[in-house]
Design a protein around this motif. Structure first.
Motif, PDB file in Angstrom:
ATOM      1  N   UNK A 194     -14.371 -15.022  -2.711  1.00 25.48           N
ATOM      2  CA  UNK A 194     -13.910 -14.686  -4.050  1.00 25.48           C
ATOM      3  C   UNK A 194     -12.546 -15.261  -4.376  1.00 25.48           C
ATOM      4  N   UNK A 195     -12.235 -15.274  -5.666  1.00 23.41           N
ATOM      5  CA  UNK A 195     -10.927 -15.739  -6.126  1.00 23.41           C
ATOM      6  C   UNK A 195      -9.853 -14.671  -5.918  1.00 23.41           C
ATOM      7  N   UNK A 196     -10.273 -13.401  -5.960  1.00 28.06           N
ATOM      8  CA  UNK A 196      -9.353 -12.273  -5.823  1.00 28.06           C
ATOM      9  C   UNK A 196      -9.899 -11.297  -4.788  1.00 28.06           C
ATOM     10  N   UNK A 197      -9.007 -10.777  -3.947  1.00 33.49           N
ATOM     11  CA  UNK A 197      -9.399  -9.888  -2.868  1.00 33.49           C
ATOM     12  C   UNK A 197      -8.859  -8.485  -3.125  1.00 33.49           C
ATOM     13  N   UNK A 198      -9.726  -7.498  -2.922  1.00 33.54           N
ATOM     14  CA  UNK A 198      -9.365  -6.084  -2.996  1.00 33.54           C
ATOM     15  C   UNK A 198      -9.801  -5.414  -1.697  1.00 33.54           C
ATOM     16  N   UNK A 199      -8.918  -4.605  -1.125  1.00 36.20           N
ATOM     17  CA  UNK A 199      -9.216  -3.914   0.131  1.00 36.20           C
ATOM     18  C   UNK A 199      -9.362  -2.419  -0.142  1.00 36.20           C
ATOM     19  N   UNK A 200     -10.500  -1.865   0.241  1.00 35.61           N
ATOM     20  CA  UNK A 200     -10.753  -0.437   0.100  1.00 35.61           C
ATOM     21  C   UNK A 200     -11.034   0.183   1.456  1.00 35.61           C
ATOM     22  N   UNK A 201     -10.524   1.387   1.669  1.00 39.42           N
ATOM     23  CA  UNK A 201     -10.942   2.145   2.829  1.00 39.42           C
ATOM     24  C   UNK A 201     -12.361   2.635   2.630  1.00 39.42           C
ATOM     25  N   UNK A 202     -13.068   2.890   3.707  1.00 36.11           N
ATOM     26  CA  UNK A 202     -14.456   3.329   3.578  1.00 36.11           C
ATOM     27  C   UNK A 202     -14.568   4.731   2.990  1.00 36.11           C
ATOM     28  N   UNK A 203     -13.443   5.446   2.875  1.00 34.51           N
ATOM     29  CA  UNK A 203     -13.450   6.765   2.242  1.00 34.51           C
ATOM     30  C   UNK A 203     -12.791   6.739   0.858  1.00 34.51           C
ATOM     31  N   UNK A 204     -12.563   5.541   0.307  1.00 36.35           N
ATOM     32  CA  UNK A 204     -12.006   5.390  -1.041  1.00 36.35           C
ATOM     33  C   UNK A 204     -13.120   5.063  -2.034  1.00 36.35           C
ATOM     34  N   UNK A 205     -12.846   5.320  -3.301  1.00 37.68           N
ATOM     35  CA  UNK A 205     -13.809   5.051  -4.365  1.00 37.68           C
ATOM     36  C   UNK A 205     -13.115   4.317  -5.497  1.00 37.68           C
TER      37      UNK A 205
END
Length: 270
Positions: free
Chosen positions: A79-90
């Protein structure tokens, strides 16, 4: 314009389905999801595969912790942009990616961030509050921007090369954000990005190594940019820094840090 949404997992069967659903149900569908799993022994991988969506790319292999897992995913991201989420985030609602996309399409920034809504209390934010609005540079020196609120342009990691510094077990994201702030335009957008679950290590465990090296890194990253009159509140930390560079025989950095300290300490008032 496409997103790579990176979700590191380890025995995440209780929360992963809700996390992935909050992404899959987005109005904007221009994304891939990269799951970097650290050899889970529960049903984490089965849950991911049961979505039967070829945009979910699952990798399960040994890693040296969450930041190592994220570094592996950065190398795989398209992707052009990266977002990091925890597996317990929404993600906060079904329009998050579309709202942010409207900003990313016209921005010159390489680091775009919004807010998160807290789930549970932390030492720095209470349950149900929005964290934390637009952040000044002195504000970033004082406290981090929440990782789940940030979209990074892929070029950040091309330039950075090392990705997340694995020497920092808890605050490698803070170190990355300081690096970004020293090199790229940063933009705040008034969008609530995610629900942030307060149960992670970053909310309860200090990063001793990062805390010791934070201001050394700030001087190394920002250098002459610290000759800014708006940063005068940093003089106490700068005083410690030039001495510590000297003890490490980093004479050039010690001289620079001392000059910055001297300027900030004794500059003329407006």
């Amino acid at each position: 314009m496409t997103y790579s949404i990176i979700v590191p997992t380890f025995n995440s069967e209780k929360t992963l389905s809700a996390c992935l659903s909050s992404i899959i149900n987005q109005g904007c569908q221009d994304f891939e999801i990269i799951i970097s799993d650290g050899l889970s022994t529960d049903s984490t991988l089965a849950i991911a595969r049961n979505f039967n969506d070829d945009r979910i790319k699952t990798f399960s292999e040994p890693d040296a912790g969450i930041y190592d897992a994220m570094n592996k995913s950065i190398e795989r991201a398209k992707g052009d942009w990266l977002l990091f989420l925890g597996s317990d985030d929404l993600l906060f609602d079904a329009e998050v990616l579309e709202k942010v996309k409207n900003h990313l399409m016209v921005t010159d920034a390489a680091f775009v961030y919004g807010d998160v809504k807290m789930v549970g209390d932390t030492p720095w934010a209470k349950d149900g509050t929005l964290y934390k609005g637009e952040t000044t540079l002195p504000g970033l020196f004082d406290a981090n921007i929440c990782h789940q609120a940030i979209f990074y342009a892929k070029k950040v990691f091309v330039d950075r090369k090392i990705g997340y510094d694995l020497n920092y077990r808890i605050c490698a994201d803070y170190d990355l954000n300081l690096f970004c702030a020293s090199r790229y335009p940063i933009q705040y957008v008034p969008v609530t990005i995610a629900y942030f679950n307060s149960g992670g290590m970053s909310t309860v465990v200090p990063d001793v190594v990062f805390n010791r090296e934070k201001w050394l890194n700030i001087v190394s990253y920002f250098r002459e940019k610290l000759f800014d009159e708006d940063l005068g509140s940093s003089t106490k930390e700068l005083k410690k820094t030039w001495k510590r560079f000297f003890k490490r025989f980093q004479i050039g950095m010690s001289i620079l840090s001392f000059r910055i300290y001297w300027y900030q300490r004794f500059k003329k008032p407006h």
